[in-house]
Design an enzyme around this catalytic site. Structure first.
Site, mmCIF file in Angstrom:
data_model
loop_
_atom_site.group_PDB
_atom_site.id
_atom_site.type_symbol
_atom_site.label_atom_id
_atom_site.label_comp_id
_atom_site.label_asym_id
_atom_site.label_seq_id
_atom_site.Cartn_x
_atom_site.Cartn_y
_atom_site.Cartn_z
ATOM 1 N N CYS A 18 0.811 -1.223 0.000
ATOM 2 C CA CYS A 18 0.000 0.000 0.000
ATOM 3 C C CYS A 18 0.851 1.284 0.000
ATOM 4 O O CYS A 18 1.395 1.652 -1.026
ATOM 5 C CB CYS A 18 -0.984 -0.047 1.168
ATOM 6 S SG CYS A 18 -2.365 1.087 0.959
ATOM 7 N N HIS A 62 -3.545 -5.562 2.277
ATOM 8 C CA HIS A 62 -3.203 -5.850 3.669
ATOM 9 C C HIS A 62 -3.865 -7.173 4.017
ATOM 10 O O HIS A 62 -4.338 -7.900 3.156
ATOM 11 C CB HIS A 62 -3.762 -4.752 4.579
ATOM 12 C CG HIS A 62 -3.236 -3.387 4.302
ATOM 13 N ND1 HIS A 62 -2.059 -2.911 4.822
ATOM 14 C CD2 HIS A 62 -3.731 -2.366 3.556
ATOM 15 C CE1 HIS A 62 -1.861 -1.665 4.436
ATOM 16 N NE2 HIS A 62 -2.863 -1.310 3.659
ATOM 17 N N ARG A 108 -12.417 6.573 -0.344
ATOM 18 C CA ARG A 108 -11.463 5.511 0.025
ATOM 19 C C ARG A 108 -11.963 4.174 -0.494
ATOM 20 O O ARG A 108 -13.157 3.878 -0.442
ATOM 21 C CB ARG A 108 -11.294 5.424 1.546
ATOM 22 C CG ARG A 108 -10.502 6.560 2.144
ATOM 23 C CD ARG A 108 -10.107 6.274 3.578
ATOM 24 N NE ARG A 108 -8.954 5.383 3.672
ATOM 25 C CZ ARG A 108 -7.700 5.767 3.473
ATOM 26 N NH1 ARG A 108 -7.428 7.020 3.151
ATOM 27 N NH2 ARG A 108 -6.710 4.911 3.580
HETATM 28 N N1 GLN Z 1 -2.029 6.739 2.928
HETATM 29 C C1 GLN Z 1 -2.178 5.965 1.725
HETATM 30 C C2 GLN Z 1 -3.564 6.044 1.165
HETATM 31 O O1 GLN Z 1 -4.499 6.348 1.873
HETATM 32 C C3 GLN Z 1 -1.762 4.531 1.984
HETATM 33 C C4 GLN Z 1 -2.688 3.807 2.909
HETATM 34 C C5 GLN Z 1 -2.221 2.453 3.321
HETATM 35 O O2 GLN Z 1 -1.018 2.179 3.339
HETATM 36 N N2 GLN Z 1 -3.166 1.609 3.700
HETATM 37 O O3 GLN Z 1 -3.763 5.803 0.001
#
Ligand code: GLN
Length: 246
Positions: A97, A197, A131
């Site tokens: 990520c 993840h 998101r």
């Molecule tokens: N901060 C980054 C995003 O929101 C990565 C998030 C993450 O590593 N889960 O895209």
């Protein structure tokens, strides 16, 4: 299994870059190596600390919040001067990520700041408005069996791959890199970047073993990894795959 010296696994920024159980990937790599009689030494490296690159066989870096990515990015760019040439020569790495984003050319955070990346992947990440959160199943072209990869995504950034990039997989469930082109993650040489993840590796033992076999090859050890009883891991994998079939 004969064992000259421990496999050295470099864990980058374990404090700042560790979301949704990313550290479990280090545990999965360590355990599956140990179950074959190999020993693994984990070297945790925070910002400003030195690395003895000649002994590193495998690199792991987890995901992070925008503020944490901003905190480590300058150090990561300096580190990249030694890291990128080694990735080009076959040093294996798993980047989750936020780490995947910083291996690309740039990452635009939710508040509009642009963080430069290492440019190892021909990819860039723009801020998304919504998101992407939820289970992911992808189908990969890596030489693994089964060809599915499962995990959990939670990211604001939308990553676009340049024409020279190869995705890690094509999404069967979830949004993946950008929710539009069906790609998830990227692979180049022996580097895997992914939004997944989970932790990722405990539910994807084929990827764990692929990374371990790449690490052994990078170290110059011609060694097959004997099969393990992995029924529990495949049951967990199958539960997520079945969600893509509903
Ligand atoms: N901060 C980054 C995003 O929101 C990565 C998030 C993450 O590593 N889960 O895209």
């Amino acid at each position: 299994m004969p064992n000259q010296r421990p496999l050295k696994l470099l864990h980058l920024y374990p404090e700042e870059m560790n979301l949704y159980g990313d550290r479990g990937n280090v545990l999965a790599l360590t355990r599956r190596a140990e179950w074959r009689g190999l020993t693994v030494e984990v070297i945790s490296r925070g910002a400003g600390q030195l690395v003895d690159w000649d002994t590193v066989d495998l690199v792991f870096m987890g995901g992070g919040e925008d503020s944490h990515q901003a905190r480590i990015v300058d150090d990561f760019l300096r580190l990249g001067e030694a890291l990128v040439p080694r990735l080009e020569q076959g040093l294996p790495m798993l980047a989750i990520c936020g780490a995947f984003q910083l291996l690309g050319q740039s990452y635009e955070t939710a508040d509009g700041q642009t963080l430069p990346g290492l440019g190892f992947f021909d990819a860039w990440t723009e801020a998304g408005r919504v998101r992407a959160i939820g289970d992911v199943v992808s189908k990969t072209e890596l030489a693994v069996e089964p060809p599915t990869i499962v995990g959990f995504e939670n990211h604001g950034g939308l990553t676009y791959l340049g024409s020279s990039s190869q995705p890690l997989g094509r999404v069967l469930l979830g949004r993946g890199n950008n929710g539009k082109d069906g790609t998830e993650g990227a692979v180049k040489n022996h580097v895997i970047g992914t939004y997944l993840h989970g932790s990722l590796l405990p539910k994807n033992p084929h990827l764990t073993d692929l990374l371990l076999s790449w690490a052994l090859r990078y170290r110059g050890v011609a060694q097959e990894l004997p099969p393990l009883d992995t029924e529990l891991e495949w049951t967990a994998h199958g539960v997520i795959v079945s969600r893509a079939k509903r």
